[in-house]
Design an enzyme around this catalytic site. Structure first.
Site, short mmCIF file in Angstrom:
data_model
loop_
_atom_site.label_atom_id
_atom_site.label_comp_id
_atom_site.label_asym_id
_atom_site.label_seq_id
_atom_site.Cartn_x
_atom_site.Cartn_y
_atom_site.Cartn_z
N ILE A 239 3.14 4.55 -0.17
CA ILE A 239 4.39 4.93 -0.82
C ILE A 239 5.14 3.71 -1.33
O ILE A 239 5.72 3.72 -2.42
CB ILE A 239 5.27 5.74 0.15
CG1 ILE A 239 4.59 7.06 0.53
CG2 ILE A 239 6.64 6.02 -0.47
CD1 ILE A 239 5.28 7.78 1.68
N TYR B 225 7.40 8.41 17.54
CA TYR B 225 7.46 8.40 16.07
C TYR B 225 8.57 9.32 15.57
O TYR B 225 9.38 8.93 14.73
CB TYR B 225 6.11 8.85 15.50
CG TYR B 225 6.05 8.79 13.98
CD1 TYR B 225 5.86 7.58 13.33
CD2 TYR B 225 6.20 9.94 13.21
CE1 TYR B 225 5.80 7.52 11.94
CE2 TYR B 225 6.15 9.89 11.84
CZ TYR B 225 5.95 8.67 11.20
OH TYR B 225 5.91 8.63 9.83
N THR C 116 0.84 -1.19 0.00
CA THR C 116 0.00 0.00 0.00
C THR C 116 0.88 1.24 0.00
O THR C 116 2.09 1.17 0.22
CB THR C 116 -0.92 0.05 1.25
OG1 THR C 116 -0.10 0.07 2.42
CG2 THR C 116 -1.87 -1.14 1.29
N SER D 38 11.04 11.27 7.84
CA SER D 38 9.93 12.20 7.92
C SER D 38 10.42 13.52 8.48
O SER D 38 11.43 13.56 9.20
CB SER D 38 8.84 11.63 8.83
OG SER D 38 7.88 12.62 9.19
#
Length: 290
Positions: free
Chosen positions: A17, A171, A15, A146
């Site tokens: 990227i 995260y 799914t 990120s």
């Protein structure tokens, strides 16, 4: 880089990227080994990509990357895939698989879930695949990080935030670890190595990562926020660029977005932290016992 006869592994490739990256590679006639958790999704995507891009070999393997035994098994199966195709080298690895955990949870290995999936899985898989990566004329390792890493700050006395867990902080710390890992891998390999590592900032993308296993309000906030995001093809294009563009093989630029270098945070470029993280990661993966 001549795309034909190349093989690249993409984790989290059923799914988002990861799937978009796998499809772009297959379209460019690169042989793809995709990795996913769901056997059914893996079968569906393998059949879909294999049917649309017959000039590329497409294999999908299943693995729960939160478990280190599964990561090691996956590495062995990747080696078997290469051998079945008559190959002895791997040309690229995309450490894309990731997760978000709002509440503290840990894997069967006793590791906090985000730390295990977002960082240690890629770290361990890269170590296991280094021999076949080194066997390629030029190989690339791409870690999907990120801009959340800018707020990351690894607490070395409690890196998994066991004492005071916060999902968003955890995260950001794992995304910081993605860049530090690439930095230290390049240092250890040396400037003349045929293997080179990069980290990618995908930007705000329309994915469901912030909506899985979160309270209703947090899920709603993510749903609204992602409306302003880009399509999954945008970061996938940058990943494929870093995997295939000849001019970046020995680039000193570590962190990329939209096929352009981007300045990472000061903490992400700290060599002492990168070396410290490497040692910590080796200990958590049991690699120091080899």
């Amino acid at each position: 880089m001549d795309s034909q006869n190349k093989t690249i592994v993409v984790t989290g490739a059923t799914t988002g990227i990861g799937r978009a990256t796998a499809e772009m590679l297959a379209r460019a006639r690169v042989d793809v080994i995709g990795v996913g958790r769901s056997a059914e999704l893996c079968r569906q995507v393998e059949a879909s990509l294999g049917g649309r891009y017959p000039n590329a070999r497409v294999h999908y393997l299943t693995a729960d990357l939160s478990q280190q035994s599964e990561v090691r098994r996956l590495a062995r199966e990747i080696g078997a895939c290469l051998a079945a195709d008559g190959k002895t080298a791997l040309d690229g690895l995309v450490n894309n698989a990731g997760t978000f955990a709002y509440w503290f949870s840990q894997t069967p290995d006793g590791v906090e879930t985000q730390w295990a999936v977002n960082h240690l899985a890629g770290f361990l898989l890269t170590q296991e695949l280094l021999p076949v990566l080194r066997a390629a004329p030029s190989a690339r390792v791409v870690n999907v990080s990120s801009d959340s890493h800018y707020s990351g700050r690894i607490q070395w006395d409690d890196p998994q935030l066991r004492r005071r867990y916060n999902g968003l902080s955890a995260y950001g710390n794992t995304k910081l670890a993605n860049i530090l890992f690439a930095l230290e891998l390049n240092r250890r390999l040396g400037n003349d190595s045929n293997v080179h590592a990069y980290a990618v900032d995908p930007g705000l993308v329309k994915t469901d990562i912030g909506m899985k296993g979160t309270p209703a309000l947090a899920g709603w906030v993510w749903k609204v926020r992602r409306m302003g995001g880009t399509s999954i093809e945008v970061p996938a294009r940058c990943i494929v660029y870093l995997l295939t563009e000849p001019s970046v093989q020995h680039s000193t630029e570590l962190y990329w977005k939209n096929c352009q270098p981007k300045r990472a945070s000061r903490r992400a470029l700290d060599e002492e932290s990168a070396a410290r993280l490497w040692t910590l990661s080796e200990n958590l993966c049991g690699l120091t016992e080899r």
